[in-house]
Each structure stands twice: as C-alpha cells, then as structure tokens.
Scaffold this active site. Structure first.
Site, PDB file in Angstrom:
ATOM      1  N   ASP A 407      59.343  13.731   0.507  1.00  0.00           N
ATOM      2  CA  ASP A 407      59.837  14.694  -0.482  1.00  0.00           C
ATOM      3  C   ASP A 407      58.661  15.096  -1.375  1.00  0.00           C
ATOM      4  O   ASP A 407      57.610  14.441  -1.352  1.00  0.00           O
ATOM      5  CB  ASP A 407      60.952  14.015  -1.301  1.00  0.00           C
ATOM      6  N   GLU A 410      55.138  19.596  -1.395  1.00  0.00           N
ATOM      7  CA  GLU A 410      54.629  20.991  -1.410  1.00  0.00           C
ATOM      8  C   GLU A 410      53.163  21.043  -1.828  1.00  0.00           C
ATOM      9  O   GLU A 410      52.464  21.923  -1.302  1.00  0.00           O
ATOM     10  CB  GLU A 410      55.497  21.848  -2.346  1.00  0.00           C
ATOM     11  N   ASP A 484      67.022  21.473  -2.115  1.00  0.00           N
ATOM     12  CA  ASP A 484      68.055  21.299  -3.132  1.00  0.00           C
ATOM     13  C   ASP A 484      69.054  22.456  -3.210  1.00  0.00           C
ATOM     14  O   ASP A 484      69.010  23.274  -4.127  1.00  0.00           O
ATOM     15  CB  ASP A 484      67.404  21.074  -4.497  1.00  0.00           C
TER      16      ASP A 484
HETATM   17  O1  MIG Z   1      63.414  16.877  -7.851  1.00  0.00           O
HETATM   18  O2  MIG Z   1      64.149  12.151  -5.065  1.00  0.00           O
HETATM   19  O3  MIG Z   1      64.988  17.584  -2.716  1.00  0.00           O
HETATM   20  O4  MIG Z   1      66.726  15.522  -1.994  1.00  0.00           O
HETATM   21  O5  MIG Z   1      67.195  13.512  -3.888  1.00  0.00           O
HETATM   22  C1  MIG Z   1      64.085  15.752  -7.439  1.00  0.00           C
HETATM   23  C2  MIG Z   1      65.095  12.852  -5.772  1.00  0.00           C
HETATM   24  C3  MIG Z   1      63.322  15.035  -6.354  1.00  0.00           C
HETATM   25  C4  MIG Z   1      64.252  16.324  -4.581  1.00  0.00           C
HETATM   26  C5  MIG Z   1      64.850  16.288  -3.217  1.00  0.00           C
HETATM   27  C6  MIG Z   1      66.164  15.567  -3.273  1.00  0.00           C
HETATM   28  C7  MIG Z   1      65.954  14.163  -3.806  1.00  0.00           C
HETATM   29  C8  MIG Z   1      65.318  14.238  -5.200  1.00  0.00           C
HETATM   30  N1  MIG Z   1      64.065  14.988  -5.129  1.00  0.00           N
END
Ligand code: MIG
Length: 788
Positions: A407, A410, A484
């Site tokens: 996660d 980017e 999200d």
């Molecule tokens: O901005 O790790 O898209 O699936 O649960 C929050 C917490 C950071 C974004 C991910 C989401 C995840 C969340 N993360």
C-alpha cells in the site's frame, strides 16, 4: 484549499501550458540504418524507428539529440529480427514488414501507419510530433468518427474513453473517486482503439507525468509527457485479443496465481489483535462461509515499523499463522514503503548504513511523513535496494506467510503534493533520474523487489502480491485492487468499467474493495456487491476504520445467506476462473472482458459498462441500484441460456430480466461449456469431482479448455499441468465430444461428470468416437458420468 472554491475558475488561472510555443520536428534532412534501427534527422529533432516484431513498431522522437533506445522497466522484450522492405522516392519513405507498413512523408516529416492489408491505423495530423519550450514532448494523431478507446489502466467513468482527457501520475486518492477524478494509483500509458470492428494499440512508454487528450478536438487526439523522449509502440492488432497479446509480449504477462489467492478474502482496516483475527476465522468456520485469506492492516506493526509485529496486540504471530493455515486460512500483512526514522530500528539502520534510501543530489536523505511518522523510502531503482528489501521478507515467509499487500507505494506522503519531493534523485543503477521522471515506476519496482524476494524464499511455491500503485508491466508481479472506494452504489457501478479497462491494459488480476472501503455499507449493497465480487478476478471484502463493519454476517441473516451463497458460488466456479487465469498467463487475454472484445462489430457493446463477460461465453449483468429486482440486459448475437433457469434467450436484443435479491443474472452462450467444482471451506480442500455443464444446441460446434495444475507451485512452467480440450459438435439428436489431454499433471478429481442442459430426449452422446452406454447416462437428470 483555494482549489475547492470558485477561485479555481478565476479568469487569471489559465495555465501557461497551452500557451507555450510548439515546435514540430520539421522536414527530414537525412536518414540512416544500423542493425534494423532507422534514425531520421529532421530540422528540429530526431526520430528513431525500429520493429520489435512484424506487427509491433517503436517510434522515438527526441528534440535535442539522437534518441536513446534504452526502454523503461516496463519492457521485457528485445526486438526480434524483422525483415523490412524499404522503398524511397522523392516524397516519402515506406518501411514494410508484411504486417505493418510505415509511410514517412519527408516534407514535413509525418508518419502514417498501415496494417498488412493496407488499412490505415494511425496518421499524424498537420501538427505531427514535436515539443514545447519547457521540454514537453507531444504528438497529434487523427481521430476518426468511428474510433472507440479502451485501456488507460485505472480510470473512473465509463468504458469507452472517447471524449476524455487523462493524466498518468500515481496518486493516493482517498476521496473522491468521481467521474471527474483523473489520476489514480496506477499509471498505464497504453490504450487500444477499436475502429470498424478492428483494433490496434499504442503504448506510450514514458515514465514522466503523461496525458492523453481525446477531448480537446473532435478529429484529433494527442499524447504528451512532461519530459523525456516521445517513445511509443504501435501494435497492429487486428483483434482486441491480438492487441493484448502484442502489448503483453512487450510488458509481460501475469503468472498463474496460487489458487488460494483467487478465493474469498476478508479484510478490515484493521483486525487489530490476534484475538480478533482468531475469532473472525472461527466465525467463518462455524458459519461454513468459505475463506482463504485474512488481511492484517497497519495495526499489526510495532509503531508502524515494517517487518515487525506489535508484541501486545500480536504476541504469538507464528502460532496464529500456523493454526489458521491448518484451518485452510492464510494471513496477508500490509507492507508500506516508508521506513520509520528511528536509529534503534534495525531496518532503518541497515537502510542508512548501506545507502539504500532515496536521496537528494546533495546526498541528504529524503524524509516524508507517513504512518510511522518521519520516514525514509528505499530507492527501489537500484538492484541493491530491491534485493535488500526482498530479503527482508524472510521475516514474514519464515512465519509461514506467502502473500504481501503493498500500500502507499505511489509513493503516498502526507503533504501538499501527496508524494515525494520531485527533486529527489534516484540512483537508477548509475543512470540518475529525478523523482519527477521515475515517480510512476516506484510502485512497480517495489513490487518487483517484493515478489522476487518472496519467490526466492518460498522454495517453489507461488507468492501472492497485492499492490495499489503500478506502471505498465505491474501484472508480472501483482494483483491490483482499485484503492479507496466508498460504500456507494455508484462505486459498485464504476468498478465494472474500471476492472474491464484494467484487464484491457494487460492486468488480469484486479478487483475493488467489495462492499466499499470508506462510508457505511449496508446489507443490500454488500449482497449485490458480493454477487459481482464472486466474478471479479480479485475478490476481497475490505472496509475502513470508523465505518460500519462489513463481514458477511454484519447486516442480518437475510443478507448473510445471499452473501454466503455467492462466496460459495465463487468456489464452484473456481475451475472455470482458474482456466481463465491460465489463458491470461498464456495470451494476455483478461479474465473479465467487456462485451466489445467478443463482439467488436456490435455497436451496442462499445460503451456497455454495466455488464461484463467472464471468459468468452458467460455474461454477468448485475443489479447495481438499491431496491431493484429487474434490469435490462443486452445479449449480443448468438443464443443465450439463463444460468439459473435454463431459459433460452435470443441474442441481438435487450431483455428485461427479473433478479430478486438472491439472483445475480448470469447467461451462458448456447452450445458452450463451463466447469464447476465443489463448494468448499477454502481452496486448500481439493475437488473430488468436477462437473462440465454443457448447454446443448441443435447445430454447430464449440471448444472448451479446462486448465488444471497443483495450484501451488511453478511446476506448471515445466509441463506439470493438464490442459483438457473438449470439442462439442452438435447434430440433431447427436452430440459428438472429442476430448484431448495435454501436459503431465494428474488432477485430484477422479470423476469428470457431464451435465447436459436443455438436451433432447433421445440424445446420443459419443465420446472420442465411442457411444456412451445407458448405464453411464442418467437420463432423468441428464448427467453422463465417467468421462476422463
Ligand atoms: O490512507 O492501511 O488504500 O486499503 O486500509 C490509508 C490503511 C492507508 C489505504 C489503503 C487501504 C488501507 C489503508 N491505507
């Protein structure tokens, strides 16, 4: 902040970009060829052209110097040896391979590309290709009235992107995902054009921020990058499938996932303690709801330090993982790129002492604020950092973990620009480039590091990687979920064209957060979304902290039953799904496809965004509005059979279909087959019996491919698979089946049963030339047993 007020449309706001002077390359001065690379010198720049195959040409324009043929990390292919016929006259130069003909006008320098039959694919407008004074590169192509556009990776909105303007810049967008939301987490600067039933593709391999403009002019489209070379490939097609074969030959194909990765997955931000995870698993088991994976979101870590467990919340992760695995459930933890700045933290120490983090040109490390606070970011552009990061995953694999969730790659940073300082200079294996240039490949490189690292550690077993960010080629390493979203019906609707266009972008393994991530879900929405999720390549229910819980039983028995039924259905359809993943691995054809792919001459399919095909013989037409129990379904030419009722429906028209809460409308093409396994608690349980459902017809023939292997290892790459092709030929009252096996794998199922739908009373069935005896043919239930 001012962006959200009327200040955004202040008359003085007009960007200078459009006002910058444009220079086209001008006239051709001379050209030369060395080893199949043609370089054209023009008044205001250079153009290089080379063929990768007869049907793939690469064109590179550099305004300042002779183009470099070094490609981005997206590319896995070297140019093949292609015979090119060159014909030159006063006016133009023609380069032909038999499958492509490139015509170059000398004055001014303009390129037109035709396929082997002489059909025009791509032609430059009077503006041609060139650059702007700020080093942006751009080119302009003719857009015909009949052109429809697909691909572009992960975009909101409808299926056909004609009339859109899109930016590629990996962006963490918590909200909103609206039709007008442009850049999301993935950047796939590639698309295919459908024109008069034929398709061709363009892959613009430039890792800077790029834009594709199919909006500003009605008869022209353009693509442009903030810097670098204008470097693009034209793929000749002529079918949508052929374009994908070509594109994935260049950028790679997805490995076949381990079976457990295509089961049902349950997630939550976060399941916060070992206790909670165990109880969750227990509930699934008690309720007999199938489950393959539970995710651990950021709460499992010690102060959000990657490669650690919080000792209070998760005192015995090894035991938890082992116990769950014994019950057929796997754990997939989240791993973000940010490494906490903490001199007493081993990972941080190693990163600093071995010079593995992203730095400025002056040598100081870039720090950004993410979950753990001030953090450094591995420079995945070097092999050294990738190997280090990959090796670190033994922390997880030693505990029995086989899947990782990436996660925030980017990379996302909590600041105004949402990402790393663009001035950061990546080492890039001794060819330093700014973050401005390499931003879009950060997630892909993290994916490579993670996947390759785990692959080494899992001694022959297939790793699973889920990623949020990526660039072209990400399919080689990871599944992609669409980030999200929210618990809105509109987001359920939007997920269909998104998954379809991701598939058309070479990424077969995708899906949204089922039920919606943020906002409060509800029983009806979750039930309807789970119905769709059962047929999207990636199937995970995930929801955010602070919003309604979303496990299958969260909204009462009525909904729980429907949700359970569709999770079970997913497992029944697993052999079919798995065969489609094998096809994607072999050819690049996606699992979930728009109807356009199978019916490229049918205008009803061009922008059909609320139905999809699962393979090439199944149509899924979900209900995606509340309180709705019917919908219009478009069935293209051919005859279709309602999966639930066996009702036969004419194609080439719309039907009003009844679909109460427990019904997801599914249609099978008459004359074709699908394979079903058994309902099971998780993919760890094997199938004893497989059923081939054959939707009989009175004429014609069809071919079905069933693929099977151990579902766990890479032995399939060495021939340990079974590919069963079943040919069905129909005549009045007679069905002739020809079955052929390929590969050395012996499946777990000992029976392969044939279930005939809508068959005639005295149907005679022949298998490989031998008539099936009445003993093997139960005519009451239309089931033929013992075909192997
Ligand atoms: O901005 O790790 O898209 O699936 O649960 C929050 C917490 C950071 C974004 C991910 C989401 C995840 C969340 N993360």
């Amino acid at each position: 902040m001012l962006e959200d007020t009327s200040f955004a449309i202040h008359p003085g706001q007009k960007k200078t970009l459009e006002n910058t002077t444009y220079h086209d390359v001008g006239n051709l001065l001379n050209f030369e060829e060395t080893k199949g690379v043609y370089t054209f010198s023009c008044d205001a720049g250079y153009v290089t052209l080379l063929f990768y195959r007869q049907d793939i040409v690469r064109i590179i324009m550099n305004p300042f110097e002779k183009p470099s043929v070094k490609s981005s990390v997206a590319l896995v292919k070297e140019p093949e040896k292609v015979n090119v016929e060159v014909v030159e006259n006063e006016v133009e130069i023609a380069l032909s391979t038999g499958k492509l003909a490139i015509k170059i006008l000398k004055t001014p320098f303009r390129v037109s590309i035709y396929d082997g039959t002489g059909t025009l694919l791509v032609r430059e407008t009077v503006k041609g290709m060139g650059y702007k004074e700020n080093r942006e590169v751009i080119c302009f192509k003719e857009m015909s009235e009949n052109d429809h556009f697909y691909g572009f990776g992960e975009k909101s909105g409808f299926l056909d992107k004609r009339g859109e303007k899109m930016t590629m810049w990996n962006t963490d967008v918590y909200a909103p995902h609206n039709p007008e939301t442009d850049a999301l987490y993935e950047s796939i600067p590639y698309f295919m054009t459908l024109r008069n039933g034929n398709a061709h593709g363009i892959f613009f391999d430039n890792t800077f921020k790029t834009t594709f403009d199919l909006r500003t002019e009605t008869d022209t489209f353009s693509f442009h990058a903030e810097g670098g070379q204008l470097d693009y490939y034209v793929l000749a097609g002529p079918t949508p499938k052929a374009v994908l074969e070509q594109y994935t030959d260049l950028t790679g194909r997805a490995p076949i996932p381990p079976k457990w990765a295509i089961g049902y997955h349950q997630s939550r931000y976060s399941y916060e303690t070992e206790q909670e995870v165990r109880e969750l698993a227990k509930t699934f088991l008690e309720k007999n709801i199938p489950l393959d994976v539970i995710y651990l979101d950021i709460h499992y870590m010690d102060g959000y330090r990657v490669f650690s467990f919080d000792k209070d919340r998760f005192p015995t992760p090894d035991k938890m993982i082992k116990d769950l695995k014994n019950a057929g459930i796997r754990i997939v933890p989240i791993v973000d790129p940010g490494v906490k700045e903490d001199p007493e933290y081993k990972i941080y120490q190693e990163g600093i002492r071995n010079d593995l983090f992203c730095k400025y040109i002056e040598g100081n490390i870039y720090f950004g604020e993410v979950w753990p606070g001030n953090s450094a970011f591995p420079d995945f552009t070097t092999k050294k950092a990738r190997e280090w990061w990959g090796d670190k995953h033994s922390f997880y694999t030693d505990l029995g973990i086989e899947g990782i969730w990436n996660d925030m790659n980017e990379p996302a940073v909590f600041n105004e620009t949402k990402t790393m300082d663009l001035k950061v200079l990546h080492d890039n294996e001794g060819d330093p480039r700014t973050h401005r240039e390499l931003h879009n490949i950060y997630g892909l490189m993290m994916g490579e590091a993670t996947y390759e690292g785990m692959k080494k550690q899992l001694s022959g077993k297939r790793p699973f990687l889920l990623t949020r960010a990526g660039y072209s080629g990400v399919q080689r390493y990871a599944a992609v979920w669409t980030g999200d979203n929210r618990s809105f019906w509109e987001h359920l609707q939007m997920s269909l064209p998104m998954v379809m266009n991701l598939g058309l972008s070479g990424i077969p393994f995708t899906g949204p957060d089922v039920g919606g991530f943020a906002h409060d879900s509800n029983g009806e929405l979750l039930a309807r979304w789970t119905q769709v999720g059962a047929f999207t390549p990636y199937f995970r229910n995930h929801s955010a902290i602070g919003f309604a819980r979303q496990e299958p039983w969260s909204f009462g028995v009525k909904y729980e039953e429907v949700i359970k039924k569709y999770i079970q259905l997913r497992y029944q359809w697993m052999p079919q799904l798995y065969s489609l993943f094998a096809e994607a691995n072999e050819t690049g054809t996606p699992v979930v496809r728009p109807l356009m792919m199978g019916y490229p001459n049918d205008e009803h399919t061009f922008n059909l965004s609320d139905q999809f095909m699962f393979g090439d013989n199944v149509i899924i037409a979900p209900i995606m509005t509340p309180g709705t129990t019917h919908r219009a379904v478009y069935l293209p030419e051919d005859i279709w059979v309602n999966y639930w009722t066996d009702e036969v429906l004419e194609g080439g028209t719309h039907h009003l279909i009844q679909a109460d809460l427990e019904i997801l409308p599914i249609f099978i093409k008459q004359g074709t087959m699908i394979a079903h396994g058994e309902v099971k608690q998780s993919s760890d349980y094997i199938d004893e019996k497989l059923t081939i459902h054959l939707y009989t017809s009175s004429e014609g023939s069809s071919l079905f491919t069933l693929y099977e292997d151990d579902g766990k290892t890479f032995d399939y790459e060495k021939g340990a698979f079974l590919r069963k092709t079943i040919k069905a030929e129909f005549q009045q009252n007679k069905l002739e089946l020809t079955i052929e096996d390929e590969g050395s794998y012996t499946p777990t199922w000992k029976h392969l049963e044939l279930k005939l739908h809508n068959s005639t009373e005295n149907l005679k069935v022949n298998v490989n030339g031998k008539e099936i005896s009445e003993k093997e043919y139960d005519r009451k239930v239309n089931v033929v047993t013992c075909i192997l």
